[in-house]
Scaffold this motif. Structure first.
Motif, short mmCIF file in Angstrom:
data_model
loop_
_atom_site.label_atom_id
_atom_site.label_comp_id
_atom_site.label_asym_id
_atom_site.label_seq_id
_atom_site.Cartn_x
_atom_site.Cartn_y
_atom_site.Cartn_z
N GLN A 85 0.82 -1.21 0.00
CA GLN A 85 0.00 0.00 0.00
C GLN A 85 0.86 1.26 0.00
O GLN A 85 0.51 2.27 -0.61
CB GLN A 85 -0.94 0.00 1.21
CG GLN A 85 -2.05 -1.01 1.11
CD GLN A 85 -2.95 -0.72 -0.06
OE1 GLN A 85 -3.44 0.39 -0.24
NE2 GLN A 85 -3.18 -1.73 -0.87
N GLU B 199 2.01 1.84 -3.58
CA GLU B 199 0.90 2.36 -4.40
C GLU B 199 0.64 3.83 -4.09
O GLU B 199 0.42 4.63 -5.01
CB GLU B 199 -0.37 1.54 -4.15
CG GLU B 199 -0.37 0.19 -4.82
CD GLU B 199 -1.67 -0.55 -4.62
OE1 GLU B 199 -2.69 0.08 -4.25
OE2 GLU B 199 -1.67 -1.78 -4.81
N THR B 200 0.66 4.19 -2.82
CA THR B 200 0.43 5.58 -2.43
C THR B 200 1.55 6.48 -2.95
O THR B 200 1.29 7.58 -3.45
CB THR B 200 0.30 5.69 -0.90
OG1 THR B 200 -0.77 4.85 -0.47
CG2 THR B 200 0.03 7.12 -0.47
N ARG C 17 1.01 7.08 -6.66
CA ARG C 17 -0.05 8.07 -6.91
C ARG C 17 0.43 9.48 -6.56
O ARG C 17 0.12 10.44 -7.27
CB ARG C 17 -1.30 7.73 -6.10
CG ARG C 17 -2.09 6.60 -6.68
CD ARG C 17 -3.50 6.49 -6.10
NE ARG C 17 -3.63 6.80 -4.69
CZ ARG C 17 -3.47 5.92 -3.71
NH1 ARG C 17 -3.15 4.69 -3.97
NH2 ARG C 17 -3.64 6.30 -2.46
N ALA C 18 1.21 9.61 -5.50
CA ALA C 18 1.73 10.93 -5.11
C ALA C 18 2.66 11.47 -6.20
O ALA C 18 2.59 12.64 -6.57
CB ALA C 18 2.45 10.85 -3.78
N ASN D 119 0.64 12.63 -9.18
CA ASN D 119 0.02 13.94 -8.92
C ASN D 119 1.05 15.06 -9.04
O ASN D 119 0.76 16.12 -9.61
CB ASN D 119 -0.62 13.97 -7.54
CG ASN D 119 -1.97 13.29 -7.52
OD1 ASN D 119 -2.56 13.02 -8.56
ND2 ASN D 119 -2.45 12.99 -6.34
N PRO E 238 -0.20 16.43 -3.80
CA PRO E 238 -0.70 15.10 -3.39
C PRO E 238 -1.22 15.10 -1.95
O PRO E 238 -0.73 14.36 -1.10
CB PRO E 238 0.53 14.21 -3.56
CG PRO E 238 1.67 15.12 -3.29
CD PRO E 238 1.25 16.48 -3.82
N GLU F 9 -2.77 11.81 -0.65
CA GLU F 9 -1.70 10.82 -0.51
C GLU F 9 -0.85 11.09 0.73
O GLU F 9 -0.35 10.15 1.35
CB GLU F 9 -0.82 10.79 -1.76
CG GLU F 9 -1.48 10.15 -2.97
CD GLU F 9 -2.49 11.06 -3.67
OE1 GLU F 9 -3.26 10.53 -4.50
OE2 GLU F 9 -2.53 12.27 -3.39
N GLU G 66 -2.85 9.73 3.49
CA GLU G 66 -2.76 8.28 3.42
C GLU G 66 -1.41 7.79 3.96
O GLU G 66 -1.34 6.75 4.61
CB GLU G 66 -2.98 7.78 2.00
CG GLU G 66 -4.43 7.86 1.57
CD GLU G 66 -4.71 7.13 0.27
OE1 GLU G 66 -3.83 6.40 -0.23
OE2 GLU G 66 -5.83 7.27 -0.23
N GLY G 67 -0.35 8.53 3.68
CA GLY G 67 0.96 8.16 4.21
C GLY G 67 0.98 8.17 5.73
O GLY G 67 1.55 7.28 6.36
N ARG H 38 -9.48 5.27 3.50
CA ARG H 38 -10.09 6.49 2.93
C ARG H 38 -11.29 6.94 3.74
O ARG H 38 -11.51 8.14 3.91
CB ARG H 38 -10.44 6.23 1.47
CG ARG H 38 -9.19 6.10 0.63
CD ARG H 38 -9.47 5.89 -0.83
NE ARG H 38 -8.22 5.61 -1.50
CZ ARG H 38 -7.93 4.47 -2.12
NH1 ARG H 38 -8.84 3.52 -2.20
NH2 ARG H 38 -6.77 4.28 -2.69
#
Length: 132
Positions: free
Chosen positions: A50, A53-54, A57-58, A61, A68, A71, A74-75, A106
């Motif tokens: 995970q 993946e994060t 995505r960051a 962005n 981000p 993100e 999420e981190g 989320r």
């Protein structure tokens, strides 16, 4: 607020001990220890997956020129989840996995953003001159 923190630091370990003792008496001491180690190993693998993946995505962005922000939240949730999963106990494992599973993570982030007021900078009146 101090009472809540006191309850958290005293109540949470006591609840963990109670659950560990109950599970240990039901399935035995060694299986309980093995289960704790298994959840830590599974959590570490999920955290790695995970987290990558994060991070991807960051980066995407930032390459598009956008911040981000989600993100970053999420981190923080992933780091908290990792710490909770490495803490021995089953209650902390439930919250740790909730921070690592994407849809629950989320949900938790949206809940925090709705209910927590974030302010930045010095409080009013504490700037140059001391607010007098």
């Amino acid at each position: 607020m101090p009472l809540l923190i006191l309850l958290l630091f005293i109540g949470a370990p006591l609840m963990e001990l109670y659950v560990l003792i109950e599970v240990g008496s039901a399935i035995g001491a060694l299986p309980t220890i093995a289960l704790c180690l298994l959840t830590a190993a599974a959590g570490t693998a999920l955290l790695r997956q995970q987290g990558l993946e994060t991070l991807t995505r960051a980066r995407a962005n930032m390459n598009r020129g956008s911040v981000p922000a989600i993100e970053l939240f999420e981190g923080v949730a992933l780091a908290l989840g990792g710490v909770l999963l490495l803490t021995p106990g089953f209650i902390t494992d439930v919250f740790g996995f909730a921070c690592l599973i994407p849809w629950t993570r989320r949900f938790l982030i949206r809940w925090v953003l709705r209910h927590v007021h974030v302010s930045y900078g010095p409080p009013p009146g504490n700037g140059p001159g001391g607010g007098y």
